[in-house]
Design a protein around this motif. Structure first.
Motif, PDB file in Angstrom:
ATOM      1  N   TYR A  49       0.831  -1.204   0.000  1.00 30.21           N
ATOM      2  CA  TYR A  49       0.000   0.000   0.000  1.00 30.21           C
ATOM      3  C   TYR A  49       0.865   1.254   0.000  1.00 30.21           C
ATOM      4  N   ASN A  81       2.250   4.552  -2.519  1.00 35.33           N
ATOM      5  CA  ASN A  81       2.092   5.356  -3.735  1.00 35.33           C
ATOM      6  C   ASN A  81       3.260   6.323  -3.885  1.00 35.33           C
ATOM      7  N   SER A 118      -0.856   4.009   2.310  1.00 36.99           N
ATOM      8  CA  SER A 118      -2.311   4.014   2.443  1.00 36.99           C
ATOM      9  C   SER A 118      -2.766   2.742   3.164  1.00 36.99           C
ATOM     10  N   TYR A 119      -1.922   2.259   4.060  1.00 37.99           N
ATOM     11  CA  TYR A 119      -2.240   1.075   4.863  1.00 37.99           C
ATOM     12  C   TYR A 119      -3.067   1.460   6.083  1.00 37.99           C
ATOM     13  N   SER A 120      -2.679   2.544   6.729  1.00 42.09           N
ATOM     14  CA  SER A 120      -3.451   3.034   7.878  1.00 42.09           C
ATOM     15  C   SER A 120      -3.826   4.483   7.612  1.00 42.09           C
ATOM     16  N   ARG A 175      -2.931   8.102   5.854  1.00 42.89           N
ATOM     17  CA  ARG A 175      -2.478   8.289   4.469  1.00 42.89           C
ATOM     18  C   ARG A 175      -1.293   9.243   4.414  1.00 42.89           C
ATOM     19  N   GLY A 232     -11.197   3.224   1.826  1.00 39.12           N
ATOM     20  CA  GLY A 232     -10.610   2.153   2.614  1.00 39.12           C
ATOM     21  C   GLY A 232      -9.102   2.091   2.492  1.00 39.12           C
ATOM     22  N   VAL A 233      -8.603   0.862   2.538  1.00 42.61           N
ATOM     23  CA  VAL A 233      -7.153   0.634   2.508  1.00 42.61           C
ATOM     24  C   VAL A 233      -6.674   0.610   1.063  1.00 42.61           C
ATOM     25  N   GLY A 234      -5.452   1.058   0.862  1.00 40.50           N
ATOM     26  CA  GLY A 234      -4.839   0.936  -0.454  1.00 40.50           C
ATOM     27  C   GLY A 234      -5.260   1.977  -1.464  1.00 40.50           C
ATOM     28  N   VAL A 235      -5.723   3.131  -0.994  1.00 39.35           N
ATOM     29  CA  VAL A 235      -6.173   4.160  -1.925  1.00 39.35           C
ATOM     30  C   VAL A 235      -4.994   4.987  -2.416  1.00 39.35           C
TER      31      VAL A 235
END
Lengths: 106, 120
Positions: free
Chosen positions: A32, A34, A91-93, A95, B102-105
């Protein structure tokens, strides 16, 4: 909170160079992660999402890799328009973003 | 064309509040989250929180709890970020950005930024 650490904080490179930027998470974030590019006075632009997926329209000289805690963004052949600041984001917990890496002209 | 258009620059005095708007067009407002990110002069990006325009649910970064409120008006596809008890350290460019849920955005569409200056 998960902390994101980028290195280096800045680098100097020439057109045509291969450039690698590293981002480390304080705990595992799976994939997760970016990457964004920001030029002065402009909003950030999404380059890579989910660690290794290239956003539509982004040149193929950009690539991302990694999982768990260690990630890299690679520019295979630096172009004049690539001189900018690059940020990672988990973006795991929350952001949260890393501190940024400024890529300057040598 | 999918875009987010933000309100104009603001100048506020310490202790005041500021409300920045972010109007969405070209996509369905309620199907994506709106996030707020700020950047102080010469510094990095700081995520402030997210809002689900469909439900109104929000999630704020620890640093801003108690000072930030994110709301929306679905009828005009506009999100708002309200920051109170302003101090000089809040002088920054504030961005809204679209993401999934949610997660992974990831943040694929950004507003142009709104400069907020806090000065007596």
């Amino acid at each position: 909170d998960i902390q994101m650490t980028q290195s280096p904080s800045s680098l100097s490179a020439s057109v045509g160079d291969r450039v690698t930027i590293t981002c480390r998470a304080s705990q595992s974030i799976s994939s997760y992660l970016n990457w964004y590019q920001q030029k002065p006075g402009k909003a950030p632009k999404l380059l890579v999402y989910a660690a290794s997926s290239l956003q539509s329209g982004v040149p193929s000289r950009f690539s991302g890799s990694g999982s768990g805690t260690d990630f890299t963004l690679t520019i295979s052949s630096l172009q004049p328009e690539d001189f900018a600041t690059y940020y990672c984001q988990q973006s795991y917990s929350t952001r949260a973003f890393g501190g940024g890496t400024k890529v300057e002209i040598k | 064309q999918v875009q987010l258009v933000q309100s104009g620059a603001e100048v506020k005095k310490p202790g005041a509040s500021v409300k920045v708007s972010c109007k969405a067009s070209g996509h369905t407002f309620s199907t994506s989250d709106i996030n707020w990110v700020r950047q102080t002069t010469g510094q990095g990006l700081e995520w402030m929180g997210w809002m689900n325009p469909s439900s109104g649910d929000t999630g704020y970064a620890q640093k801003f709890l108690g000072r930030v409120t994110m709301t929306r008006s679905t009828s005009i596809s506009t999100a708002y970020m309200d920051l109170s008890s302003l101090r000089s350290e809040d002088t920054a460019v504030y961005y809204c950005a679209r993401s999934g849920r949610g997660v992974g955005v990831s943040f694929d569409i950004w507003g142009q930024g709104t400069m907020v200056t806090v000065s007596s």
